[in-house]
Design an enzyme around this catalytic site. Structure first.
Site, short mmCIF file in Angstrom:
data_model
loop_
_atom_site.label_atom_id
_atom_site.label_comp_id
_atom_site.label_asym_id
_atom_site.label_seq_id
_atom_site.Cartn_x
_atom_site.Cartn_y
_atom_site.Cartn_z
N HIS A 85 73.92 -10.73 24.57
CA HIS A 85 75.01 -11.10 25.48
C HIS A 85 75.14 -10.14 26.66
O HIS A 85 76.03 -10.31 27.49
CB HIS A 85 76.34 -11.14 24.72
N GLU A 89 76.33 -25.40 29.49
CA GLU A 89 76.16 -24.65 30.74
C GLU A 89 75.21 -25.34 31.71
O GLU A 89 75.46 -25.37 32.92
CB GLU A 89 75.65 -23.23 30.46
#
Length: 669
Positions: free
Chosen positions: A478, A416
């Site tokens: 998450h 990422e």
């Protein structure tokens, strides 16, 4: 000019650049003199013989790109931009690190021609360069034809020990090796010094073997002052077209400084006036002269820079012939180069009808991308190994790969941080509109490149899905909570969290038309009902940031505000409040930033000062909402972490229900 004279003028030029760096840092009483002093021979070779560039037109399309990933050494770059004839003056050099100066403390894109990217946070420039290289490969694959190498430029990078210690460099180096980006040439400044001292206190790995393991072409030079060896190594790298190149160069920080060479004292602070005088004396300069550039040195470098005029003229001739033979491609390129959008794409935007199957906004986003992809050959992107989850795959197009650089689907892998930096490099090509996707919670990994995209005001598009505790079972790790306000706190970024499929369509329209900074699209995993465009205000109003989605039949007593998946709850709550004779206005507010750009009259229309009873509902931190709800309002938000359970249950547990909205509204009134 005989060989002896050439050698002597080269050395005089290198030493001039060293002294310019020492003088500028000393005058500013701030900066990093030692690294430019050690790197001057490398920069000399790059600017006099290795790179194609034209100081008279710093934006020449086929120029080689130079990136100083070791941005703290920016006086090196400023000196050679000045010496070779870019629009930078000696006054600019003297104003190094001063207020409103073009010569900032680290290179800043947009301040000075010749600066391709804002660097400074170590590792970012290293990774940006991979994006630059990808852009070149794509443009070459799409536009080059036999006999017409319109785009064949290379990307040169100077990086440091610090760059290579940062994790983002490892991510970027890995993907560059995988993609066989032979247009990348990195010169690693192996000076053995960091702020805390010798790098061996933390960094003793075999860098050469590490990069060989990544699939790079690696050369090792023992003497950074040997310009002939440097020149030969760069030529070797230029001929290696199937692997990125790393040239590991042993340099000496503060070279020429009798007392501070090879010490941390030459790194992050001025040498001190007495030491600067010793440096000048060491190189045969007058110790009492400042910012001295011998006439013959300036002439030498200006002649080197002037070679670029003929290089660009030759390219212009090739391009003129290319345009005559490949008119359609030339027209496409020229449209891209002007930053213009194609005709007819808006008519292809999908529309979603109420009453049909509920649609997750991530799914709607994927439908938009595929509907308009044919119109945007420069719209390229992908995800950090999450394409099936983020719906970013262009169905009709191939993947970008070492065997097909014209592919438009990009696989960043689980990288990422590098993804964000690579997107910025692609955007800085000025031809490509790049997008990259991951789960919203992983925006944390991308914060540095997001911030830099905002500083540079470039058009990177960040797609974040799985946007709230509605994600459900994956739990607290998450489920983003603080991320919306985190992104909103960054200047120049536009954050859009659409309420349904049609707002998502409009969010993409705004993102593509937007300039002046990056856009973050924040999308749901869970399916959302499509809001009736006939009954309620059309989603095109999203461009204003906030709009009255549903007005009450009588003057409202309360304003209900929400973004994203929570907007649907307000619509239901409005109807139930009406049954209790409570008139409520429903405002969809997908983007604070777009709303803040509206004039005072529009803001008063949406949020009249006379109506101070307001309730904001958003599945994220409540921080920041009080600006809009006033001291007489309330916020249903999340100021703690989530739970692992089915999404609907978690939303209910945290109060995101119609019943709770009514309860809190009644409490306000």
């Amino acid at each position: 000019m005989n060989a002896t004279t050439i050698d002597s003028i080269e050395q005089l030029g290198i030493n001039t650049a060293r002294i310019l760096a020492a003088d500028a840092v000393q005058k500013a009483n701030s900066g990093h003199p030692g690294t430019p002093m050690g790197l001057a021979p490398i920069a000399h070779v790059l600017w006099t013989e290795s790179m194609n560039y034209n100081p008279q037109n710093p934006e020449w399309a086929n120029r080689d790109r130079f990136i100083l990933s070791a941005g703290h050494a920016c006086m090196l770059q400023y000196s050679f931009l000045y010496l070779t004839g870019y629009p930078i003056s000696m006054d600019d050099i003297k104003k190094f690190r001063q207020l409103h100066s073009k010569t900032a403390g680290h290179p800043e894109y947009g301040l000075l021609p010749g600066i391709e990217v804002t660097t400074g946070p170590l590792g970012q420039g290293f990774a940006n360069a991979v994006g630059f290289a990808i852009a070149q490969k794509y443009m070459a694959a799409r536009f080059n034809k036999p006999g017409f190498d319109i785009f064949n430029y290379k990307v040169y990078v100077i990086c440091s020990d610090g760059d290579l210690m940062e994790g983002v460099a490892s991510e970027a180096a890995s993907i560059a090796g995988h993609l066989q980006l032979g247009n990348l040439i990195y010169l690693y400044d192996d000076n053995h010094i960091s702020i805390e001292g010798d790098t061996n206190i933390t960094f003793d790995e075999d860098v050469a073997k590490r990069f060989e393991a990544y699939g790079w072409h690696v050369q090792v030079l023992a003497d950074g002052n040997d310009t002939k060896a440097l020149s030969a190594a760069i030529k070797n790298a230029q001929t290696e077209i199937n692997r990125p190149s790393l040239i590991k160069v042993r340099t000496h920080i503060g070279f020429g400084s009798p007392n501070k060479i090879d010490t941390a004292g030459a790194h992050g602070s001025p040498l001190g006036e007495p030491e600067v005088k010793l440096v000048k004396k060491n190189f045969g300069f007058d110790p009492d002269n400042y910012f001295e550039v011998p006439d013959e040195v300036l002439q030498y470098y200006r002649e080197a820079g002037g070679k670029g005029i003929k290089k660009e003229e030759a390219w212009n001739t090739v391009y003129k012939n290319y345009k005559e033979k490949f008119g359609a491609l030339a027209n496409e390129y020229e449209l891209l180069s002007r930053g213009k959008l194609p005709e007819g794409w808006k008519e292809k935007l999908p529309s979603f009808k109420a009453g049909e199957k509920a649609v997750a906004t991530r799914k709607a986003s994927g439908k938009v991308l595929n509907a308009i992809a044919d119109y945007f050959p420069n719209l390229i992107g992908g995800s950090a190994d999450l394409s099936p989850s983020t719906d970013t795959h262009l169905e009709k197009y191939k993947s970008f790969s070492p065997t097909d650089y014209e592919g438009r689907n990009f696989h960043f892998g689980i990288r990422e941080h590098a993804m964000g930096s690579i997107l910025n490099g692609m955007a800085l090509s000025k031809y490509i509109i790049p997008y990259g996707a991951t789960f919203f919670v992983f925006a944390d990994y991308m914060r540095p490149p997001i911030r830099l995209a905002a500083i540079m005001k470039i058009r990177s598009i960040f797609i974040f899905t799985h946007d709230s505790i509605g994600l459900g079972e994956d739990g607290t790790t998450h489920q983003p909570v603080e991320h919306l306000i985190g992104l909103r706190s960054i200047p120049n970024i536009t954050v859009i969290r659409p309420a349904d499929a049609n707002e998502t369509v409009q969010a993409w329209r705004v993102a593509l038309e937007h300039s002046g900074g990056p856009v973050a699209l924040v999308l749901t995993r869970q399916e959302l009902p499509v809001i009736d465009q006939e009954k309620y205000t059309k989603a095109a109003e999203l461009e204003k940031g906030a709009y009255i989605l549903s007005e009450s039949e009588t003057p409202p007593k309360v304003i209900l505000i929400a973004t994203g998946s929570e907007v649907q709850l307000l619509v239901s709550a409005q109807q139930k409040l009406k049954e209790q004779n409570i008139a409520a206005r429903v405002v969809s507010m997908p983007s604070w930033e777009l709303f803040e750009k509206q004039d005072a009259a529009y803001k008063e229309k949406i949020f009249p000062k006379a109506i101070r009873k307001r309730l904001a509902v958003e599945a994220g931190s409540s921080l920041g909402w009080h600006k809009y709800v006033t001291d007489e309002g309330d916020v249903i938000g999340i100021d703690k972490f989530g739970e692992s359970a089915p999404g609907e249950e978690v939303m209910k547990e945290y109060g995101f229900t119609v019943e709770n909205i009514i309860k809190r509204t009644l409490a306000l009134l």
